[in-house]
Design a protein around this motif. Structure first.
Motif, PDB file in Angstrom:
ATOM      1  N   ILE A 133     -49.342   2.317   6.583  1.00  0.00           N
ATOM      2  CA  ILE A 133     -48.505   1.135   6.405  1.00  0.00           C
ATOM      3  C   ILE A 133     -48.188   1.043   4.913  1.00  0.00           C
ATOM      4  N   TYR A 134     -46.899   1.091   4.596  1.00  0.00           N
ATOM      5  CA  TYR A 134     -46.433   1.048   3.212  1.00  0.00           C
ATOM      6  C   TYR A 134     -45.879  -0.348   2.931  1.00  0.00           C
ATOM      7  N   ARG A 135     -46.310  -0.940   1.795  1.00  0.00           N
ATOM      8  CA  ARG A 135     -45.805  -2.259   1.399  1.00  0.00           C
ATOM      9  C   ARG A 135     -45.514  -2.250  -0.095  1.00  0.00           C
ATOM     10  N   SER A 136     -44.424  -2.921  -0.455  1.00  0.00           N
ATOM     11  CA  SER A 136     -44.101  -3.074  -1.866  1.00  0.00           C
ATOM     12  C   SER A 136     -43.345  -4.382  -2.054  1.00  0.00           C
ATOM     13  N   ALA A 137     -43.572  -5.023  -3.185  1.00  0.00           N
ATOM     14  CA  ALA A 137     -42.825  -6.226  -3.554  1.00  0.00           C
ATOM     15  C   ALA A 137     -41.538  -5.845  -4.279  1.00  0.00           C
ATOM     16  N   ASP A 138     -41.413  -4.586  -4.666  1.00  0.00           N
ATOM     17  CA  ASP A 138     -40.259  -4.083  -5.409  1.00  0.00           C
ATOM     18  C   ASP A 138     -39.172  -3.657  -4.418  1.00  0.00           C
ATOM     19  N   LYS A 139     -38.045  -4.358  -4.422  1.00  0.00           N
ATOM     20  CA  LYS A 139     -36.953  -4.082  -3.467  1.00  0.00           C
ATOM     21  C   LYS A 139     -36.420  -2.655  -3.600  1.00  0.00           C
ATOM     22  N   MET A 140     -36.380  -2.112  -4.836  1.00  0.00           N
ATOM     23  CA  MET A 140     -35.916  -0.745  -5.023  1.00  0.00           C
ATOM     24  C   MET A 140     -36.839   0.228  -4.285  1.00  0.00           C
ATOM     25  N   LEU A 141     -38.152  -0.017  -4.352  1.00  0.00           N
ATOM     26  CA  LEU A 141     -39.098   0.863  -3.676  1.00  0.00           C
ATOM     27  C   LEU A 141     -39.033   0.686  -2.160  1.00  0.00           C
ATOM     28  N   VAL A 142     -38.802  -0.529  -1.691  1.00  0.00           N
ATOM     29  CA  VAL A 142     -38.630  -0.761  -0.250  1.00  0.00           C
ATOM     30  C   VAL A 142     -37.411   0.020   0.234  1.00  0.00           C
ATOM     31  N   ASN A 143     -36.308  -0.045  -0.521  1.00  0.00           N
ATOM     32  CA  ASN A 143     -35.109   0.719  -0.154  1.00  0.00           C
ATOM     33  C   ASN A 143     -35.388   2.219  -0.177  1.00  0.00           C
ATOM     34  N   ALA A 144     -36.165   2.673  -1.167  1.00  0.00           N
ATOM     35  CA  ALA A 144     -36.515   4.097  -1.247  1.00  0.00           C
ATOM     36  C   ALA A 144     -37.345   4.512  -0.031  1.00  0.00           C
ATOM     37  N   LEU A 145     -38.295   3.669   0.367  1.00  0.00           N
ATOM     38  CA  LEU A 145     -39.086   3.956   1.571  1.00  0.00           C
ATOM     39  C   LEU A 145     -38.187   4.065   2.794  1.00  0.00           C
ATOM     40  N   HIS A 146     -37.220   3.153   2.917  1.00  0.00           N
ATOM     41  CA  HIS A 146     -36.301   3.185   4.062  1.00  0.00           C
ATOM     42  C   HIS A 146     -35.457   4.457   4.053  1.00  0.00           C
ATOM     43  N   GLU A 147     -34.971   4.861   2.883  1.00  0.00           N
ATOM     44  CA  GLU A 147     -34.196   6.110   2.780  1.00  0.00           C
ATOM     45  C   GLU A 147     -35.065   7.308   3.137  1.00  0.00           C
ATOM     46  N   TRP A 148     -36.297   7.281   2.661  1.00  0.00           N
ATOM     47  CA  TRP A 148     -37.247   8.364   2.921  1.00  0.00           C
ATOM     48  C   TRP A 148     -37.544   8.462   4.416  1.00  0.00           C
ATOM     49  N   PHE A 149     -37.744   7.311   5.072  1.00  0.00           N
ATOM     50  CA  PHE A 149     -37.973   7.294   6.512  1.00  0.00           C
ATOM     51  C   PHE A 149     -36.763   7.876   7.251  1.00  0.00           C
ATOM     52  N   ASP A 150     -35.551   7.439   6.875  1.00  0.00           N
ATOM     53  CA  ASP A 150     -34.340   7.923   7.538  1.00  0.00           C
ATOM     54  C   ASP A 150     -34.201   9.436   7.403  1.00  0.00           C
ATOM     55  N   ALA A 151     -34.512   9.963   6.221  1.00  0.00           N
ATOM     56  CA  ALA A 151     -34.424  11.411   6.007  1.00  0.00           C
ATOM     57  C   ALA A 151     -35.417  12.153   6.891  1.00  0.00           C
ATOM     58  N   GLN A 152     -36.618  11.605   7.036  1.00  0.00           N
ATOM     59  CA  GLN A 152     -37.614  12.255   7.888  1.00  0.00           C
ATOM     60  C   GLN A 152     -37.180  12.224   9.352  1.00  0.00           C
ATOM     61  N   LEU A 153     -36.595  11.105   9.776  1.00  0.00           N
ATOM     62  CA  LEU A 153     -36.091  11.026  11.153  1.00  0.00           C
ATOM     63  C   LEU A 153     -35.074  12.131  11.415  1.00  0.00           C
ATOM     64  N   SER A 154     -34.177  12.334  10.487  1.00  0.00           N
ATOM     65  CA  SER A 154     -33.154  13.364  10.636  1.00  0.00           C
ATOM     66  C   SER A 154     -33.765  14.762  10.601  1.00  0.00           C
ATOM     67  N   ASP A 155     -34.642  14.992   9.639  1.00  0.00           N
ATOM     68  CA  ASP A 155     -35.206  16.332   9.451  1.00  0.00           C
ATOM     69  C   ASP A 155     -36.158  16.761  10.563  1.00  0.00           C
ATOM     70  N   HIS A 156     -36.906  15.824  11.126  1.00  0.00           N
ATOM     71  CA  HIS A 156     -37.880  16.202  12.160  1.00  0.00           C
ATOM     72  C   HIS A 156     -37.281  16.186  13.564  1.00  0.00           C
ATOM     73  N   GLY A 157     -36.030  15.760  13.685  1.00  0.00           N
ATOM     74  CA  GLY A 157     -35.300  15.842  14.950  1.00  0.00           C
ATOM     75  C   GLY A 157     -36.060  15.309  16.143  1.00  0.00           C
ATOM     76  N   PRO A 158     -36.273  16.154  17.158  1.00  0.00           N
ATOM     77  CA  PRO A 158     -36.887  15.682  18.399  1.00  0.00           C
ATOM     78  C   PRO A 158     -38.362  15.296  18.258  1.00  0.00           C
ATOM     79  N   ASN A 159     -38.974  15.628  17.133  1.00  0.00           N
ATOM     80  CA  ASN A 159     -40.388  15.286  16.923  1.00  0.00           C
ATOM     81  C   ASN A 159     -40.566  13.973  16.182  1.00  0.00           C
ATOM     82  N   ALA A 160     -39.482  13.236  15.973  1.00  0.00           N
ATOM     83  CA  ALA A 160     -39.551  11.954  15.263  1.00  0.00           C
ATOM     84  C   ALA A 160     -38.668  10.925  15.958  1.00  0.00           C
ATOM     85  N   LYS A 161     -39.105   9.671  15.875  1.00  0.00           N
ATOM     86  CA  LYS A 161     -38.352   8.567  16.472  1.00  0.00           C
ATOM     87  C   LYS A 161     -38.413   7.363  15.557  1.00  0.00           C
ATOM     88  N   ALA A 162     -37.354   6.573  15.607  1.00  0.00           N
ATOM     89  CA  ALA A 162     -37.355   5.311  14.870  1.00  0.00           C
ATOM     90  C   ALA A 162     -38.202   4.330  15.658  1.00  0.00           C
TER      91      ALA A 162
END
Length: 176
Positions: A133-162
């Protein structure tokens, strides 16, 4: 005139279908490359697991679940890996995701630049796996986490789900 319109329409349709096939091929090719590099970093079988990435308003939840809940070895490997990832990330070491996804992975540069304590990372055992569980009070880091999650969803294809935030209730968050 009708013949010209039909030819133009047919050309456009062929171009769209051909381009869609090209995009799909490159996605499949990238996912195969990611799966190959994942074996260098993750001790468990990527195909034996599903990775769930859930955005939250203050960060997100990364959950890895073994598809066969009776596979104690894979579950132990998932838990061992996520505990190690927790410590590495707390120390600013994002070499695992960098090796798997590359230097240009969305969100990764910002996560690497975070100062100690700017991102809280909590580990939990869950039924047939584990989660971070990732938490940050810094909005830039929250956005970075969201971008990072989206990239992993794309890269891991059928082995990843939102995932969905409302699915992470108290019962789900504990080991069963």
């Amino acid at each position: 005139m009708k013949t010209r319109k039909r030819i133009l329409l047919a050309t456009v349709v062929i171009a769209l279908v051909t381009n869609a096939g090209g995009v799909y091929s490159s996605d499949v090719q990238r996912q195969a490359q990611i799966a190959g590099r994942s074996a260098d970093v993750m001790p468990f079988s990527l195909k034996a697991t599903t990775h769930y990435f859930t955005r939250t308003k203050d960060g997100g939840v990364q959950r890895v679940i073994v598809k066969d809940a009776s596979d104690a070895q894979q579950i132990a490997l998932v838990r061992e890996h996520l505990r190690a990832i927790q410590q590495q990330f707390r120390n600013g070491d994002f070499s695992g995701p960098t090796h798997i996804h590359g230097q240009a992975m969305p969100g990764l540069a910002e996560l690497k630049a975070a100062k100690p304590g700017q991102i809280e990372i909590e580990y939990k055992d869950v039924h047939a796996g584990a989660e971070l569980i990732y938490r940050s009070a810094d909005k830039m880091l929250v956005n970075a986490l969201h971008e990072w999650f989206d990239a992993q969803l794309s890269d891991h294809g059928p082995n990843a789900k939102a995932g969905h935030e409302h699915h992470h209730n108290a019962r789900d968050m504990t080991m069963q």
